[in-house]
Every structure is written in C-alpha cells, then in structure tokens.
Design an enzyme around this catalytic site. Structure first.
Site, mmCIF file in Angstrom:
data_model
loop_
_atom_site.group_PDB
_atom_site.id
_atom_site.type_symbol
_atom_site.label_atom_id
_atom_site.label_comp_id
_atom_site.label_asym_id
_atom_site.label_seq_id
_atom_site.Cartn_x
_atom_site.Cartn_y
_atom_site.Cartn_z
ATOM 1 C CE LYS A 100 -2.452 -0.775 3.554
ATOM 2 N NZ LYS A 100 -2.152 -0.156 4.749
ATOM 3 N NE ARG B 231 -4.456 0.185 9.985
ATOM 4 C CZ ARG B 231 -3.434 0.759 9.359
ATOM 5 N NH1 ARG B 231 -3.538 1.978 8.915
ATOM 6 N NH2 ARG B 231 -2.325 0.087 9.180
ATOM 7 N NE ARG C 290 6.712 -3.213 6.262
ATOM 8 C CZ ARG C 290 5.416 -2.942 6.318
ATOM 9 N NH1 ARG C 290 4.775 -2.551 5.238
ATOM 10 N NH2 ARG C 290 4.758 -3.110 7.439
ATOM 11 N NE ARG D 294 6.524 0.128 10.040
ATOM 12 C CZ ARG D 294 5.405 0.044 9.344
ATOM 13 N NH1 ARG D 294 5.398 0.408 8.073
ATOM 14 N NH2 ARG D 294 4.309 -0.409 9.892
ATOM 15 N NE ARG E 296 1.887 -4.636 12.282
ATOM 16 C CZ ARG E 296 2.571 -4.287 11.220
ATOM 17 N NH1 ARG E 296 2.160 -3.305 10.453
ATOM 18 N NH2 ARG E 296 3.681 -4.921 10.901
#
Ligand code: ADP
Length: 205
Positions: free
Chosen positions: A15, A88, A122, A153, A164
């Site tokens: 995204k 969300r 990532r 992160r 999540r």
C-alpha cells in the site's frame, strides 16, 4: 475527475509504495496515518504518547485519536488526496463519508503467507523515508537515496504482524463489503511486481 482515492489492503501488501507513486502520478498529497503517527511518537506529542503503546502492541489506535489527526490534515488538503492506511474501521469510514466521499477505493489483495514472507524483509530508510525490501538482512544502506540507514520498524516483528493481521481481518476487511455496497470498490492483485500493480491501478482510474 478521480482525485480522491483510498487504498485498502493488509499490512505489507504494498500500500505505502503504491500510495507514494500514485500520489505523485495524480499530483495529490498522500495521507499515511501510520507515518503521521510515527512522527507524532518521534516528536513526543500528546497524540504520540497515546499512540505508541497501541502501535507497539500491534493494536489499532483509537478512532477518536485518528479522527482528530485526520480532520486537521483534511483542512489543508481538500482538493484531492490519496489515503493510505485510513480508514481502517467502519466508524472511520463513516466519518470520512461525512467529510468527503472517495471517488474510488482500490483494494490490494495479497494472501497471508506472502505477507509474512514480505514482513521479514521490510525496512524503512531513516533519511528519505522510503520503504524497501532487502535481499539480505545485513543490507543497511538505502538503495533509493544511497545514503540513509535502513531500519526495521519496531512493529514489524512476526508476532506483532500476526496480531496486526488479525485486527485487519476483524476490523478493516469488512470495509471491502462496505465500499462494494456503495459501488466504489476496485480489487487489484497485489502479488504482482510493484510496476505491474501500478499499471493495473492506472488503468482503473
Ligand atoms: P501497516 O500498513 O503495515 O499496518 P502503517 O504504517 O499503515 O503500517 O500503520 C502502523 C500502525 O499505526 C498500525 O499497525 C496501527 O497500530 C496504527 N494505525 C495507522 N493508521 C491507523 C488507523 N487509521 N486507525 C487505527 N490505527 C492506525
């Protein structure tokens, strides 16, 4: 004209990458609520202090906190936007509809196993903010700006990802039906390369 666009999709579906490209292509500002929240945390603001706990647990930040931040952002960005990571939840989507309905909702579809594979690769550049996928976990220099340091992160551990993803399935996935019923939803195959995904999206505009 299609210039109020919303991107939906699970964590690590690409995204953020598509949002940056698409915002540039359409010449509209991009709202990334995850990024805004990380900035608030870095600057130790009131919102940052509230959000930090939720984010590190992999939980969604309360709707009221998100809406305060988004409403403020919208005041200066009414003529067009690209929304990444907002709304969300159903209350957030309803609040957005009361402000300005999106012209189109793009939904990136990627299966859970592929997302888990991506999450371990990532990194985010601490200098230019780019999100990149590393080939080796020892890669530390950003390939986009060639100088910034790549960091994981804090919410990208696999355990936190699973929480999540569960939140996404429970609270965000129902927005596919919500927007489909309003005739706004366009599904996109997010397993393709970033260029292919981008091409597919531009054809839908
Ligand atoms: P990802 O797409 O990988 O979840 P983001 O950068 O979009 O990453 O968001 C990081 C975290 O910030 C989320 O896991 C969530 O805790 C919080 N967050 C971001 N946007 C929202 C939102 N609209 N509502 C609630 N929580 C949010």
């Amino acid at each position: 004209m299609t210039n109020h666009i919303l991107l939906l999709g699970p964590p690590a579906s690409g995204k953020g990458t598509q949002a940056r490209r698409l915002a540039e292509y359409l010449n509209v500002p991009c709202l990334g609520t995850g990024k805004l929240l990380r900035n608030e945390i870095k600057e130790s603001t009131e919102i940052g202090k509230i959000a930090e706990d939720f984010i590190n647990r992999g939980a969604y930040v309360p709707d009221g906190v998100i809406m305060t931040m988004v409403e403020e952002w919208m005041v200066d960005n009414q003529s067009g936007w690209l929304l990444d990571g907002f709304p969300r939840t159903k209350p957030q989507a309803e609040a957005l509809n009361n402000m300005r309905r999106p012209d189109m909702v793009l939904a990136l579809e990627v299966p859970q196993e592929e997302l888990e594979f991506r999450i371990t690769k990532r990194r985010e550049c601490s200098s230019c903010g780019a999100t990149v996928a590393v080939k080796n976990s020892t890669d530390t220099i950003c390939p986009e700006c060639s100088s910034g340091e790549l960091v994981s992160r804090s919410d990208d551990a696999l355990d936190s990802f699973k929480i999540r993803y569960a939140n996404y399935t429970e609270l965000t996935k129902p927005l596919f039906d919500y927007y489909d019923d309003l005739g706004m939803l366009r599904k996109v195959d997010g397993t393709q390369s970033p260029d292919e995904v981008f091409n597919e999206i531009t054809k839908l505009l």
